[in-house]
Design an enzyme around this catalytic site. Structure first.
Site, mmCIF file in Angstrom:
data_model
loop_
_atom_site.group_PDB
_atom_site.id
_atom_site.type_symbol
_atom_site.label_atom_id
_atom_site.label_comp_id
_atom_site.label_asym_id
_atom_site.label_seq_id
_atom_site.Cartn_x
_atom_site.Cartn_y
_atom_site.Cartn_z
ATOM 1 N N GLY A 20 10.734 -4.291 1.226
ATOM 2 C CA GLY A 20 12.119 -4.290 0.754
ATOM 3 C C GLY A 20 13.124 -4.412 1.874
ATOM 4 O O GLY A 20 14.122 -5.137 1.766
ATOM 5 N N HIS A 69 -0.143 3.329 -3.334
ATOM 6 C CA HIS A 69 0.860 2.496 -3.999
ATOM 7 C C HIS A 69 1.886 3.346 -4.733
ATOM 8 O O HIS A 69 2.158 3.132 -5.911
ATOM 9 C CB HIS A 69 0.171 1.536 -4.980
ATOM 10 C CG HIS A 69 -0.844 0.646 -4.352
ATOM 11 N ND1 HIS A 69 -2.090 0.394 -4.891
ATOM 12 C CD2 HIS A 69 -0.795 -0.049 -3.190
ATOM 13 C CE1 HIS A 69 -2.764 -0.418 -4.107
ATOM 14 N NE2 HIS A 69 -2.002 -0.709 -3.071
#
Length: 530
Positions: A17, A462
């Site tokens: 990101g 995750h």
């Protein structure tokens, strides 16, 4: 404002990101500073094997500045990436577009957009930028996956979509991806040690694409700087800018406190890092308007991790970390994970696969299993050859599950708690079937993570959510454009905004969602004309 801004945008974190944000903001004409708590690695700097904990594990106050952090909570243990390039340094190169409507049509965000259609072009961009190709090869681990699929009665495995430059093994060539604007690359030697950090330079880490291009557009990446505070200057909503304070990562003394002033801030410290940072500054009063939903809807990707180790003569390695994928149903996906010849020390993170509904029952089961096979479990030599003989299976599901990560009182220690729907399971029935099949075909033995065996809690690589997208601050932390409710020019672009379990490796989704978020930021020229 008491002084002028130092930079247009500060980006906190350099993972998927943050790297997307850094490049796209720099391309729009802004000056950008990226702050990363981990160190910068050249290819040859990565650990040669998993036993080199100083270069593999992250615990900076203990002198370990590697690429993987392990963070235990009451209900989950989190594995996350650290360093310039974030999770791309340690992940298994696997980049998938989610299949299930459980993700695209989750009630948390379904009313905001047709997400399958909206994200589709951004997945294409992310795949191009990260150099996604299907794995080509046939390894012992792939053969095992085929036998497991047969036992499960499902479609055969298919090659994983991976971010690897295969090329000619070991041959260095000019940039093959960005018309010569990227770095030189070296063809994959198929050593299979991707998750320890690629010493060859074939792995398409963010330092080879997004971050490389961002720096060549003028972005300033500052390594080993840990952000400790963010607060608005002037207007309380941040419209006059923000001060961001950092210290030297891991420092006990001489912390080298620095503050940088910016027009806007992108928080992209990874799902866990962003949750912890925003909780700290909210409780300290620096960003008090951050939604009370911070830390809610934290996802584990409904994940289970199990392993099988074959007989002493077995060789179950793959050419790269993950080569095969099986989708036994629309909600489930699992992969084979191997470490080449360098991951023997990872054996210490696994123990006997136990059963039992209580912690005491599991501990008793663990001890009994070890006493029955003391040479297997208690001998110092158990780690020798483990990496060559073992396959780790990561099972992911898009089914609904979540926890919360927050303190019991403002300013207190952050831990996990239950609350928003079903809790993540420490054992998945499909995981037991997978590992039982693997044991049958290898003549080996099953394993689970030590924390799962002892504590009955899952381990995830995750983690997602906690600062999720929503239509209001009563339901989430960021709006449709990934702007934090209550603030101007304060964005979040990492996995913490993902509102639901994706059911596959999430790196491509984080990248695509960050790409989509950056489309809402005008160019610097457009911004100045408004």
């Amino acid at each position: 404002m008491s002084r002028s801004q130092d930079v247009d945008w500060v980006v906190i974190g350099s993972g998927f990101g943050g790297s997307v944000a850094a490049l796209r903001l720099a391309e729009k004409g802004y000056s950008v500073t990226v702050l990363e708590q981990g160190r910068r690695f050249a290819d040859e700097d990565f650990a040669k094997n998993a036993s080199n904990v100083r270069r593999f594990m992250w615990a900076p106050r203990l002198g370990m500045k590697g690429i993987m952090a392990l963070t235990p909570f009451k209900h989950v243990t989190v594995l996350s990436g650290v360093g310039v390039g974030g999770g791309s340094l340690v992940y298994g190169n696997t980049l998938y577009v989610p299949r299930s409507d459980d993700f695209y049509q989750h009630e948390q965000w379904a009313g905001l957009a047709d997400w399958r259609s909206v994200l589709a072009p951004h997945y294409v961009t992310a795949e191009r930028m990260l150099g996604v190709v299907p794995f080509q090869g046939d390894t012992p681990s792939d053969a095992l996956m085929g036998k497991i699929a047969g036992d499960l009665g499902v479609d055969p495995p298919h090659p994983t979509q991976v971010g690897v430059f295969f090329g000619m093994p070991g041959k260095r060539v000019p940039d093959p991806y960005f018309d010569g604007r990227g770095p030189e690359r070296t063809g994959c030697t198929r050593c299979g040690q991707c998750m320890l950090g690629c010493r060859v330079g074939a792995k398409n880490t963010l330092t080879k694409n997004y971050l490389w291009l961002a720096e060549h557009h003028g972005a300033d990446v500052r390594a080993e700087r840990t952000v400790v505070d963010i607060w608005p200057v002037g207007a309380a909503d941040g419209s006059d800018g923000y001060d961001v304070t950092t210290v030297r990562s891991g420092a006990w003394v001489r912390r080298d406190v620095r503050t940088i002033r910016a027009k806007g801030v992108v928080v992209a410290a990874g799902a866990l890092g962003t949750n912890l940072l925003l909780r700290k500054v909210k409780d300290a009063g620096s960003l008090p308007a951050v939604s009370e939903r911070l830390g809610h809807l934290v996802r584990t990707n409904s994940e289970a991790i199990v392993a099988v180790t074959g007989e002493k003569s077995a060789d179950l390695r793959s050419d790269i970390a993950i080569t095969s994928s099986i989708h036994p149903d629309e909600q489930t996906h699992f992969t084979n994970n191997t470490y080449g010849l360098a991951g023997d020390a990872m054996a210490l993170t696994f123990g006997p696969l136990t059963s039992g509904n209580s912690r005491s029952g599991r501990i008793i089961g663990l001890l009994v299993a070890m006493l029955r096979r003391p040479l297997r479990w208690l001998s110092p030599g158990r780690v020798v050859g483990w990496s060559k003989r073992s396959v780790v299976f990561t099972i992911m599901q898009s089914t609904e599950s979540s926890i919360r990560i927050r303190p019991k009182r403002p300013g207190g220690r952050v831990n996990s708690e239950l609350g928003d729907g079903p809790a993540p399971l420490s054992k998945l029935p499909i995981a037991d079937r997978i590992v039982a099949s693997a044991v049958k075909h290898t003549g080996g033995y099953a394993q689970a993570g030590v924390t799962e065996a002892v504590r009955g809690t899952p381990t995830t690589a995750h983690i997602l959510g906690g600062a999720v997208i929503a239509d209001s601050p009563e339901r989430g932390v960021v709006d449709r454009r990934r702007q934090v409710f209550g603030y101007r020019n304060l964005l979040i672009t990492d996995g913490s905004t993902v509102p639901a379990n994706v059911g596959v490796n999430p790196s491509l989704t984080i990248t695509a969602m960050a790409e989509e978020a950056m489309t809402f930021v005008p160019s610097k020229i457009e911004s100045e004309q408004r």
